[in-house]
Design a protein around this motif. Structure first.
Motif, PDB file in Angstrom:
ATOM      1  N   SER A 165     -19.229   6.042   0.031  1.00 43.19           N
ATOM      2  CA  SER A 165     -19.443   4.630   0.758  1.00 43.19           C
ATOM      3  C   SER A 165     -20.409   4.894   1.969  1.00 43.19           C
ATOM      4  O   SER A 165     -20.117   6.037   2.696  1.00 43.19           O
ATOM      5  CB  SER A 165     -18.005   4.315   1.441  1.00 43.19           C
ATOM      6  N   VAL A 166     -20.725   3.822   2.433  1.00 44.81           N
ATOM      7  CA  VAL A 166     -21.724   3.896   3.544  1.00 44.81           C
ATOM      8  C   VAL A 166     -21.678   2.674   4.704  1.00 44.81           C
ATOM      9  O   VAL A 166     -21.051   1.805   4.082  1.00 44.81           O
ATOM     10  CB  VAL A 166     -23.335   3.999   3.367  1.00 44.81           C
ATOM     11  N   VAL A 167     -21.589   2.829   5.813  1.00 43.39           N
ATOM     12  CA  VAL A 167     -21.402   1.638   6.971  1.00 43.39           C
ATOM     13  C   VAL A 167     -22.816   1.933   7.666  1.00 43.39           C
ATOM     14  O   VAL A 167     -22.913   2.839   8.190  1.00 43.39           O
ATOM     15  CB  VAL A 167     -20.128   1.876   7.631  1.00 43.39           C
ATOM     16  N   VAL A 168     -23.302   0.629   7.901  1.00 40.48           N
ATOM     17  CA  VAL A 168     -24.575   0.493   8.923  1.00 40.48           C
ATOM     18  C   VAL A 168     -23.954   0.153  10.257  1.00 40.48           C
ATOM     19  O   VAL A 168     -23.026  -1.068  10.209  1.00 40.48           O
ATOM     20  CB  VAL A 168     -25.588  -0.413   8.342  1.00 40.48           C
ATOM     21  N   TYR A 169     -24.215   0.808  11.329  1.00 36.16           N
ATOM     22  CA  TYR A 169     -23.598   0.364  12.710  1.00 36.16           C
ATOM     23  C   TYR A 169     -24.974  -0.134  13.438  1.00 36.16           C
ATOM     24  O   TYR A 169     -25.945   0.313  13.258  1.00 36.16           O
ATOM     25  CB  TYR A 169     -23.118   1.528  13.009  1.00 36.16           C
ATOM     26  N   THR A 229     -19.422   6.934   5.377  1.00 36.88           N
ATOM     27  CA  THR A 229     -18.020   6.932   5.694  1.00 36.88           C
ATOM     28  C   THR A 229     -17.628   5.822   5.099  1.00 36.88           C
ATOM     29  O   THR A 229     -18.054   4.715   4.647  1.00 36.88           O
ATOM     30  CB  THR A 229     -17.932   6.894   7.161  1.00 36.88           C
ATOM     31  N   VAL A 230     -16.340   5.824   4.786  1.00 36.32           N
ATOM     32  CA  VAL A 230     -15.394   4.533   4.263  1.00 36.32           C
ATOM     33  C   VAL A 230     -15.185   3.513   5.627  1.00 36.32           C
ATOM     34  O   VAL A 230     -14.761   3.974   6.514  1.00 36.32           O
ATOM     35  CB  VAL A 230     -14.172   5.063   3.601  1.00 36.32           C
ATOM     36  N   PRO A 231     -15.626   2.147   5.254  1.00 42.25           N
ATOM     37  CA  PRO A 231     -15.338   1.267   6.176  1.00 42.25           C
ATOM     38  C   PRO A 231     -13.758   1.090   6.557  1.00 42.25           C
ATOM     39  O   PRO A 231     -12.933   1.438   5.838  1.00 42.25           O
ATOM     40  CB  PRO A 231     -15.854   0.030   5.640  1.00 42.25           C
TER      41      PRO A 231
END
Length: 136
Positions: free
Chosen positions: A42-46, A8-10
């Motif tokens: 895009s990547v996001v780490v949560y 996902t896009v931050p």
């Protein structure tokens, strides 16, 4: 801690804050809004539902790809999140990039060995010279 990587896009605010906390340069909200919507992947780490790391690929999707914005909040560094981000970005590149594509990145001091694990080599004279121009 339970970490989850999402493709996902931050959010603009998360993007700016994670970059700054990781020691990277400030981007204006206007520049971030344009850049984020024009990225290739895009990547996001949560950590739970809180964004703690980001990574993106930009470029034209054919000839050129650039790995950018690899950043993890300091309190979550040294836990394998950078590797998690890079592994997913490189999977995307290997699945998407055509033969003859050029993949680049600008590594901060102290990080070139990290990127060598993914096949990157330093661009050194006399064969190559990495160059940049920052607009301020």
């Amino acid at each position: 801690m339970n970490y989850q990587l999402r493709e996902t896009v931050p959010e603009i605010e998360d993007y700016i804050n994670i970059r700054l906390a990781a020691g990277m340069s400030r981007k204006s909200p206007q520049a971030a809004a344009i850049g984020l919507k024009n990225g290739l992947f895009s990547v996001v780490v949560y950590a739970e539902d809180v964004p703690v790391g980001i990574g993106r690929i930009i470029g034209d999707g054919g000839c050129f790809f650039e790995v950018v914005d690899i950043a993890v909040l300091p309190q979550h560094q040294k836990k394998g999140l950078g590797h998690m981000i890079m592994q997913r970005l490189m999977q995307y590149i290997h699945a998407t990039a055509l033969p003859t594509a050029y993949v680049s990145l600008m590594a901060d001091h102290g990080t070139p060995e990290f990127y060598r694990k993914y096949g990157f080599e330093a661009s050194l004279p006399p064969k190559k010279a990495g160059m940049s121009l920052r607009i301020s």
